[in-house]
Design a protein around this motif. Structure first.
Motif, PDB file in Angstrom:
ATOM      1  N   UNK A  65       0.826  -1.205   0.000  1.00 18.85           N
ATOM      2  CA  UNK A  65       0.000   0.000   0.000  1.00 18.85           C
ATOM      3  C   UNK A  65       0.867   1.265   0.000  1.00 18.85           C
ATOM      4  N   UNK A  66       2.051   1.210   0.590  1.00 18.87           N
ATOM      5  CA  UNK A  66       2.962   2.347   0.615  1.00 18.87           C
ATOM      6  C   UNK A  66       4.366   1.843   0.853  1.00 18.87           C
ATOM      7  N   UNK A 100       9.171   5.465   3.050  1.00 13.18           N
ATOM      8  CA  UNK A 100       8.673   6.817   2.776  1.00 13.18           C
ATOM      9  C   UNK A 100       7.246   7.040   3.256  1.00 13.18           C
ATOM     10  N   UNK A 101       6.547   6.019   3.650  1.00 16.70           N
ATOM     11  CA  UNK A 101       5.156   6.156   4.025  1.00 16.70           C
ATOM     12  C   UNK A 101       4.938   6.459   5.501  1.00 16.70           C
ATOM     13  N   UNK A 102       3.667   6.334   5.911  1.00 16.17           N
ATOM     14  CA  UNK A 102       3.283   6.640   7.284  1.00 16.17           C
ATOM     15  C   UNK A 102       3.860   5.640   8.274  1.00 16.17           C
ATOM     16  N   UNK A 103       4.149   4.423   7.764  1.00 17.20           N
ATOM     17  CA  UNK A 103       4.693   3.396   8.656  1.00 17.20           C
ATOM     18  C   UNK A 103       5.988   3.868   9.311  1.00 17.20           C
ATOM     19  N   UNK A 104       6.854   4.511   8.524  1.00 15.98           N
ATOM     20  CA  UNK A 104       8.116   5.004   9.064  1.00 15.98           C
ATOM     21  C   UNK A 104       7.864   6.121  10.087  1.00 15.98           C
ATOM     22  N   UNK A 105       6.877   6.974   9.852  1.00 10.66           N
ATOM     23  CA  UNK A 105       6.568   8.062  10.789  1.00 10.66           C
ATOM     24  C   UNK A 105       6.021   7.508  12.098  1.00 10.66           C
ATOM     25  N   UNK A 106       5.148   6.494  12.003  1.00 10.65           N
ATOM     26  CA  UNK A 106       4.568   5.911  13.220  1.00 10.65           C
ATOM     27  C   UNK A 106       5.598   5.178  14.081  1.00 10.65           C
TER      28      UNK A 106
END
Length: 974
Positions: free
Chosen positions: A943-944, A948-954
């Motif tokens: 999905x991402x 670079x996606x939200x997974x890394x931010x979370x």
């Protein structure tokens, strides 16, 4: 009273009971041991010196532990008693027939004068071995020497006095040169200063003594056979070295003061007692023909140093003609007389012989007795034996003599370390005072004795001396031990009874006013004594009963205050309508429980002062416990008095910030009853948040409704979020109030509209005011003209609504135009989305053969992979391993299920005989299902981009190492 005596005596017997094992060694009722466990040593303990002189002893002198002994004709033996094994022998070096007449040793033991019977004198210093002759002294038979204890040193005698057999007194000085043995003659000078005479002419100077008093005054005592002379005078400061000539010069024309006695021994001797080294003598004893003149020395007297003189005659067995005394020595309480065959010790207090020591004939006749003033040892010698007496505990029986002389203070001083003797002295003193009717002094002494308590008490009772009896009981009480609780209780109770009786008698006699006040002060001191506090506290009920039986309310209150029984004090004041005093006690001692108990009574009479006291107590009082007192008070009080209750409740709410619901509810009830204006302001100040309101909303609503406070009810409805009820009630009060209520439900437009319709209906139907109804339309945007029209009657013309209808139509047109614009924007947006989708379908990316997986760094083309728009590329399994732990639980379950389904579609069919058509159909269906499953897996896994996606931010706050595996990881690094 007799029962108290009996009970006290029983307790006393119990307190001093002695086990049988101790009674066998003699423990009487008083607790003192009378039996002597070992034989007591005598006061004068004789010791024979282990010394056999080679020749007979002519003379012996001792001072400062230095002993000098004349042996035979020409030998002098010196012994340092600190080193008795190292004697020093000196030869006099005389070739003639001269014999030693007398020897004189100074107080330091350094200077020795040897008087010869040939009227010559020799000198020997302790630091030298050679005897020197004193040429200036030749021709004088020396009888006595008065040493200078104030200027003398080891090398110089200072000015000294010398007495001769012809009655002359000479002043002399002997000095030893430090450079050589003698640089000049040792006798510096030798000049006559006076001549002593008796009625028959010049008489031998038997003794000389020099003492210095206060303010530089000197006293010189000189004795002859029958007379004792005193020379008194001052030596100017700085001229002491010049001698005593000035003192004798004063008496050149007249005789000095003297004592004279008729009898004559042929000589006399004076002895002095000095209590401590380097101090002045305190007493003297002069042995002469009539006996021994004994007295003390008083240095403050101007003309005579002798004081308290008395003559003790010799014992009957002493005959001054046949068996006269030879020498005398004085101790603290005795003088010792030396006879030719015995020693007698006579007590200076009563003149009785208390000691006699008879010497055996084999020792020879006793020659001389002297005392070393520094160590208080007595030496006696014959021609061949030397004895020494040690004085041990001389004062052991002095107390008994002083007691028999009725000198009780001195008797107690000398037996203070012997309690059994002290008890006898105290008993004798008490009896002496009682016989002389000094009852108070007798009581004080009796209280310190171990005599039977009841005998003493009955003695004072029979003598009708209640004051003395009280003094006895007080002293007895002060001497009891803390463990003697029974005796303490009995004495305390009895004393209280006696004090109350005595105060009752004195109070009725106006002439005894001062004595009454003094006795009252003593009684109060007794009650407040810290030592009696525990006993009085434990028996306070009995004390209260005694005070009540005597009707002494004044001291009952005083005693209650001492016992900190403030409840009784306050109750007493309340019973006597002394409400201010009661409140003062409460305010002073600040006891919360007493405030709670007595406030209902006090607030009925002094409400303002009580409320002031409550306020001064602040947060120490729990206002909830005071509400009952205020409720009872407010039900029967006027509005003005209720204001005091409101004042305290306001203090609790606004100053102490109390949050108790009972307090706020009671304040509400008072406001509703007397202060409606304050009621609404209080409610508004409390706010509209139910969680921060401290009063009971339902109780407040009922209370306001009962008293008709509609505005307050409207406010409570608003707080309870009962907006319809609030608007209905507000319409009965004020339309504007109802409007403010209608706008409160901001999140519920339907309810707001309903509330505004209620207001509009009320305005139209009740007030019949069309303009006000139209104003409602402008106040609420939710109302339209068509909502209000049904409320108007049929006869109303359209002119009244013309403007409102036009405004409504304009609003509809604006709304239609706005909807058209929104539809056009939505059409354009859909068109752009379709174009973006078409463009995305045609988009592709190129992968070079050397590209590697971003996760495992292995060649990318070896296994299935994903390529993201950001440029990152991952193997399928690497991406799945990175994404799976961070997925929600339900997605993890779904992904596992899809993987299982995908694996199932990849297995070959078990049947090899299926028809070809069926195979084809099944394969087509299976191929279609497999593609769908893979698409679903891609939607979850890809999905991402994981980088670079939200997974890394979370995951930014997650630790690099799992906490559960931290220990394992740490061990792997060791």
């Amino acid at each position: 009273m007799a029962s108290i005596l009996d009970e006290y005596e029983d307790s006393l017997h119990r307190s001093v009971s002695v086990p049988q094992s101790r009674a066998s060694v003699g423990i009487p009722h008083s607790g003192y041991v009378n039996a002597r466990l070992e034989k007591e040593t005598p006061i004068f303990n004789k010791q024979r010196i282990d010394f056999a002189p080679p020749e007979k002893i002519n003379s012996l002198v001792v001072s400062s532990n230095q002993l000098c002994m004349s042996l035979g004709k020409d030998t002098l033996l010196r012994i340092d008693l600190g080193k008795p094994d190292e004697p020093n022998q000196v030869e006099l070096g005389r070739k003639d027939e001269a014999k030693v007449y007398k020897m004189f040793l100074d107080h330091t033991g350094s200077h020795l004068l040897i008087a010869l019977n040939t009227s010559e004198c020799l000198y020997l210093n302790r630091s030298v071995q050679k005897v020197r002759a004193l040429s200036r002294w030749k021709g004088h038979l020396i009888e006595s020497v008065g040493w200078n204890k104030f200027l003398g040193s080891e090398t110089n005698t200072g000015p000294i006095l010398v007495g001769t057999s012809q009655g002359q007194i000479y002043e002399a000085e002997i000095s030893v040169s430090e450079g050589s043995l003698f640089s000049t003659n040792p006798d510096q000078y030798f000049r006559q200063v006076y001549t002593l005479e008796e009625e028959s002419g010049p008489a031998p100077v038997c003794c000389l003594e020099i003492e210095r008093g206060i303010e530089g005054k000197f006293f010189i005592i000189a004795t002859t056979r029958k007379r004792l002379f005193q020379f008194v005078g001052k030596v100017p400061e700085g001229t002491e070295q010049q001698g005593f000539s000035s003192i004798f010069a004063v008496h050149a024309d007249h005789l000095p003061s003297f004592r004279e006695f008729p009898a004559n021994l042929g000589f006399s001797e004076i002895a002095f007692y000095t209590p401590k080294l380097r101090s002045n003598p305190r007493s003297f004893a002069w042995m002469m023909g009539n006996g021994v003149l004994y007295g003390t020395l008083d240095y403050s007297r101007p003309d005579s140093i002798l004081s308290d003189e008395r003559v003790w005659v010799y014992p009957p067995d002493i005959d001054i003609t046949a068996n006269k005394p030879i020498s005398i020595v004085l101790t603290q309480f005795h003088f010792l007389l030396l006879l030719s065959d015995r020693v007698k010790a006579v007590c200076t207090l009563n003149g009785q012989v208390v000691f006699q020591d008879l010497f055996l004939e084999k020792f020879g006749l006793l020659t001389r007795m002297i005392k070393d003033p520094t160590v208080q040892q007595i030496w006696i010698h014959t021609e061949k034996v030397v004895f020494r007496y040690h004085v041990q505990r001389e004062s052991r029986d002095v107390w008994k003599m002083y007691m028999n002389m009725n000198k009780f203070d001195l008797a107690k001083e000398y037996c203070k370390d012997r309690p059994e003797c002290l008890d006898i002295v105290l008993a004798k003193e008490a009896e002496h005072c009682f016989q002389n009717k000094r009852y108070l002094d007798s009581a004080k002494c009796y209280a310190l004795t171990q005599n039977y308590f009841e005998e003493i008490a009955l003695k004072f009772i029979e003598a009708k001396q209640e004051e003395a009896l009280m003094e006895f009981l007080i002293k007895k009480l002060s001497n009891l031990k803390p463990s003697e609780k029974t005796q303490t209780t009995l004495l305390t109770t009895w004393l209280t009874e006696l004090y109350l009786n005595w105060l009752g008698i004195l109070q009725g006699d106006p002439s005894q006013r001062n004595l009454y006040l003094d006795t009252r002060e003593k009684f109060r001191t007794f009650l407040s004594s810290p030592k009696n506090k525990d006993c009085l506290f434990n028996n306070r009920a009995s004390i209260y009963d005694l005070l009540a039986s005597h009707g002494d309310t004044e001291h009952m209150v005083y005693f209650a205050v001492i016992m900190q029984d403030y409840e009784r004090v306050v109750a007493h004041h309340c019973q006597h309508d002394e409400y201010d005093e009661a409140l003062n006690v409460l305010s002073r001692h600040r006891d919360e429980k007493l405030f709670y108990k007595f406030s209902p009574v006090l607030i009925q009479h002094i409400p303002k002062k009580v409320v002031d006291a409550w306020i001064s107590m602040g947060s120490r009082l729990d206002a909830r416990n005071l509400i009952p007192a205020l409720v009872n008070y407010s039900q029967s009080a006027s509005t003005q008095q209720i204001n005091e209750a409101i004042r305290y409740m306001e203090f609790c709410v606004y100053q102490l910030e109390e949050t108790q619901q009972a307090i706020h509810n009671y304040l509400l009830s008072l406001y509703a009853l007397c202060r409606p204006d304050s009621l609404l302001s209080y409610l508004e100040q409390a706010g509209t948040n139910p969680n921060r309101i401290h009063y009971d909303l339902k109780y407040a609503l009922r209370l306001c409704a009962e008293h008709g406070h509609n505005r307050a009810c409207v406010h409570i409805y608003k707080v309870m979020e009962l907006y319809e009820e609030a608007v209905d009630l507000a319409l009965q009060v004020d339309v504007d109030l109802a409007k403010s209520c209608a706008d409160l439900p901001e999140d519920d437009e339907e309810l707001r509209k309903k509330l505004w319709l209620k207001i509009a209906r009320h305005v139209v139907q009740e007030e019949k005011d069309v303009k006000k109804a139209m104003a409602c339309l402008s106040s609420c945007a939710l109302l339209k003209i068509e909502d209000v029209l049904p409320f108007f009657p049929d006869f109303v013309t359209i002119d009244h609504f013309k403007e409102a209808i036009c405004n409504s139509l304009e609003d509809y047109n604006k709304h239609i135009e706005e909807l058209k614009r929104e539809m056009e924007e939505a059409t354009q947006s859909a068109k752009r989305i379709r174009e973006d989708i078409q463009e995305m379908r045609n988009k592709y990316g190129s992968v070079e053969p050397q590209e590697k997986c971003a996760a495992c760094d292995f060649p990318l083309l070896n296994r299935p992979f994903y390529l993201f728009l950001c440029g990152h590329m991952f193997h399928y399994d690497c991406l799945l391993q990175a994404v799976f732990p961070n997925l929600p639980a339900y997605k993890q379950a779904k992904l596992e299920d899809l993987q299982k389904k995908l694996a199932a579609t990849s297995q070959p069919s078990k049947s090899h005989h299926r028809p070809k058509d069926a195979d084809t159909i099944s394969l087509g269906k299976g191929q279609q299902s497999r593609e769908q499953i893979k698409a679903d897996i891609d939607d979850i896994v890809a999905a991402e981009c994981v980088y670079c996606g939200e997974l890394m931010i979370r995951s930014i706050d997650k630790p690099f190492i799992d906490p559960q595996k931290y220990e394992e990881e740490m061990q792997s690094w060791l």
